[in-house]
Design a protein around this motif. Structure first.
Motif, short mmCIF file in Angstrom:
data_model
loop_
_atom_site.label_atom_id
_atom_site.label_comp_id
_atom_site.label_asym_id
_atom_site.label_seq_id
_atom_site.Cartn_x
_atom_site.Cartn_y
_atom_site.Cartn_z
N PHE A 141 0.68 -0.83 0.07
CA PHE A 141 0.28 0.02 0.01
C PHE A 141 1.01 1.21 -0.06
CE2 PHE A 141 -2.71 -3.35 1.14
CZ PHE A 141 -3.95 -3.50 0.61
N GLY A 142 2.20 1.04 -0.23
CA GLY A 142 3.30 2.22 -0.53
C GLY A 142 3.59 2.13 -1.67
N GLU B 246 5.22 7.27 -0.68
CA GLU B 246 3.79 7.67 0.27
C GLU B 246 4.05 6.37 0.59
OE1 GLU B 246 0.15 9.97 -0.61
OE2 GLU B 246 2.26 10.30 -3.11
N ARG B 247 3.58 6.54 1.96
CA ARG B 247 3.61 4.59 3.50
C ARG B 247 2.02 5.22 3.18
NH1 ARG B 247 9.22 3.37 6.39
NH2 ARG B 247 10.45 3.11 4.41
N LEU B 248 1.25 4.55 3.10
CA LEU B 248 -0.45 4.33 2.81
C LEU B 248 -1.11 3.09 3.19
CD1 LEU B 248 -1.44 5.97 -0.51
CD2 LEU B 248 -0.79 7.40 1.93
N ASP B 249 -1.56 3.20 3.40
CA ASP B 249 -1.91 1.45 4.62
C ASP B 249 -3.56 1.63 4.35
OD1 ASP B 249 -4.87 2.01 5.75
OD2 ASP B 249 -3.45 2.86 7.43
N HIS B 250 -3.98 0.32 4.43
CA HIS B 250 -5.07 -0.25 3.33
C HIS B 250 -6.84 0.43 3.56
CE1 HIS B 250 -6.45 -1.40 7.02
NE2 HIS B 250 -7.52 -2.14 6.57
N ASP C 208 -6.90 4.14 3.48
CA ASP C 208 -6.50 4.85 2.52
C ASP C 208 -6.25 5.64 1.29
OD1 ASP C 208 -4.70 6.55 5.10
OD2 ASP C 208 -4.14 5.06 3.37
N PHE C 209 -5.34 3.89 0.44
CA PHE C 209 -5.27 3.99 -0.71
C PHE C 209 -6.21 4.38 -1.68
CE2 PHE C 209 -3.64 1.57 -4.47
CZ PHE C 209 -2.22 2.38 -4.41
N PHE C 210 -6.99 3.49 -1.56
CA PHE C 210 -7.96 4.10 -2.57
C PHE C 210 -8.64 5.11 -2.07
CE2 PHE C 210 -7.48 -0.86 -3.42
CZ PHE C 210 -6.76 -1.06 -4.60
N THR C 211 -9.20 5.01 -1.50
CA THR C 211 -9.55 7.51 -1.91
C THR C 211 -8.10 7.94 -1.99
OG1 THR C 211 -8.01 7.62 0.22
CG2 THR C 211 -10.49 6.62 0.52
N ARG C 212 -6.39 7.78 -2.17
CA ARG C 212 -5.44 8.66 -2.49
C ARG C 212 -5.25 8.48 -3.90
NH1 ARG C 212 -2.49 11.03 -4.88
NH2 ARG C 212 0.21 11.72 -4.00
N PHE C 213 -5.61 7.25 -4.48
CA PHE C 213 -5.67 6.75 -6.01
C PHE C 213 -6.34 6.06 -6.88
CE2 PHE C 213 -1.11 6.34 -3.95
CZ PHE C 213 -0.69 7.59 -4.42
N SER C 214 -6.92 5.95 -8.65
CA SER C 214 -7.95 5.45 -8.60
C SER C 214 -7.55 4.05 -9.45
CB SER C 214 -8.26 6.56 -9.70
OG SER C 214 -9.28 5.44 -10.58
N ILE D 15 -2.66 4.79 -13.31
CA ILE D 15 -1.40 4.74 -12.80
C ILE D 15 -0.94 5.47 -11.35
CG2 ILE D 15 1.12 4.36 -12.80
CD1 ILE D 15 1.52 3.31 -15.66
N PRO D 16 -0.69 5.68 -10.50
CA PRO D 16 -0.15 6.80 -9.25
C PRO D 16 0.92 7.61 -9.94
CG PRO D 16 -0.60 4.45 -8.42
CD PRO D 16 -0.18 4.71 -9.72
N LYS D 17 1.05 9.07 -10.11
CA LYS D 17 1.53 9.68 -10.07
C LYS D 17 1.68 10.86 -8.72
CE LYS D 17 1.34 9.73 -14.81
NZ LYS D 17 1.08 10.82 -15.14
N CYS D 18 3.27 11.12 -8.95
CA CYS D 18 3.88 11.72 -7.54
C CYS D 18 3.26 12.69 -7.97
CB CYS D 18 5.24 11.48 -8.12
SG CYS D 18 6.47 12.56 -6.68
#
Length: 252
Positions: A129-130, A140-144, A146-152, A156-159
């Motif tokens: 999840f990072g 970015e170190r996320l967890d289960h 908040d990951f899908f609230t941050r990325f779709s 592809i995740p962008k910086c």
């Protein structure tokens, strides 16, 4: 082995746990199998179905980042729906009851140890999840949660710093282990007097060398795994079963 002999060995291992000054739990994918997360190797392992050189290698990510992220998004969704099991919980409870005594060195990227309550966890292969930027190194170190609230999953995740693509914060094939985590793992292994090897095939280098560091300190090695491994001959005691079955018995 008779039932009486088996019971005597369990009682002896419980005594070892009670008397140990430093316990290390070295865990692999097998500990999360009872949580519904498939292992990578073995007859039902993921690498029997998928090509790791395409989906879990650094060169594969460079060539086809969309394909690799599609694979990791599916893994993340599966892990989000999973929960820790009695094996994870038994380790966390022991750590809470014996402050400063227990450490977890895990090859897993699912963070189920942390969700079960373990605090002293070394993630040898990273955190699914990072994310880390391929250009500037921002992580970015996320967890289960908040990951899908941050990325779709649709992209592809962008910086957020430089707008370049990010890769999962996991150790892909062709990548080295993170230096700080590896140094800590070697230190903890080399200074423990009791090591549990739980659910690991012990096929992945260099993580599979950690039991040797424990042996140099004359530690007792205890294996909990449904199957024998290439290092079973090194173990003082081996229990043929799952972590969820045996750890609650051995650690209480």
């Amino acid at each position: 082995m008779s039932n009486n002999e088996h019971s005597e060995i369990i009682s002896h291992v419980r005594s070892l746990v009670k008397d140990a000054k430093k316990i290390v739990f070295f865990t692999g994918a097998g500990i999360s199998r009872e949580s519904g997360i498939p292992t990578f190797r073995g007859e039902e392992g993921l690498w029997k179905k998928y090509d790791p050189t395409k989906l879990a290698s650094f060169s594969g990510f460079i060539s086809e980042p969309e394909l690799v992220w599609e694979f990791f998004y599916s893994r993340q969704r599966l892990i989000c729906q999973a929960n820790y099991n009695e094996g994870h919980k038994a380790i966390a409870v022991l750590e809470a009851n014996r402050p400063g005594v227990c450490s977890v060195l895990t090859q897993n990227i699912d963070r189920l140890h942390q969700r079960a309550g373990s605090k002293d966890v070394v993630e040898l292969h990273g955190n699914i999840f990072g994310v880390i930027c391929m250009e500037c190194g921002f992580e970015e170190r996320l967890d289960h949660l908040d990951f899908f609230t941050r990325f779709s999953e649709s992209s592809i995740p962008k910086c957020s710093i430089c707008d370049n693509i990010m890769k999962p914060s996991v150790v892909l094939f062709e990548e080295s282990l993170p230096a700080n985590e590896w140094q800590k793992a070697m230190y903890l292994s080399g200074n423990c007097d009791l090591m549990f090897i739980v659910g690991s095939s012990l096929n992945v280098s260099p993580a599979n060398t950690l039991p040797y560091y424990a042996l140099r300190n004359k530690a007792t090695l205890i294996e909990v795994n449904p199957n024998e491994t290439e290092m079973t001959y090194l173990m003082n005691y081996s229990f043929r079963g799952s972590a969820a079955e045996y750890l609650p018995i051995l650690l209480t």
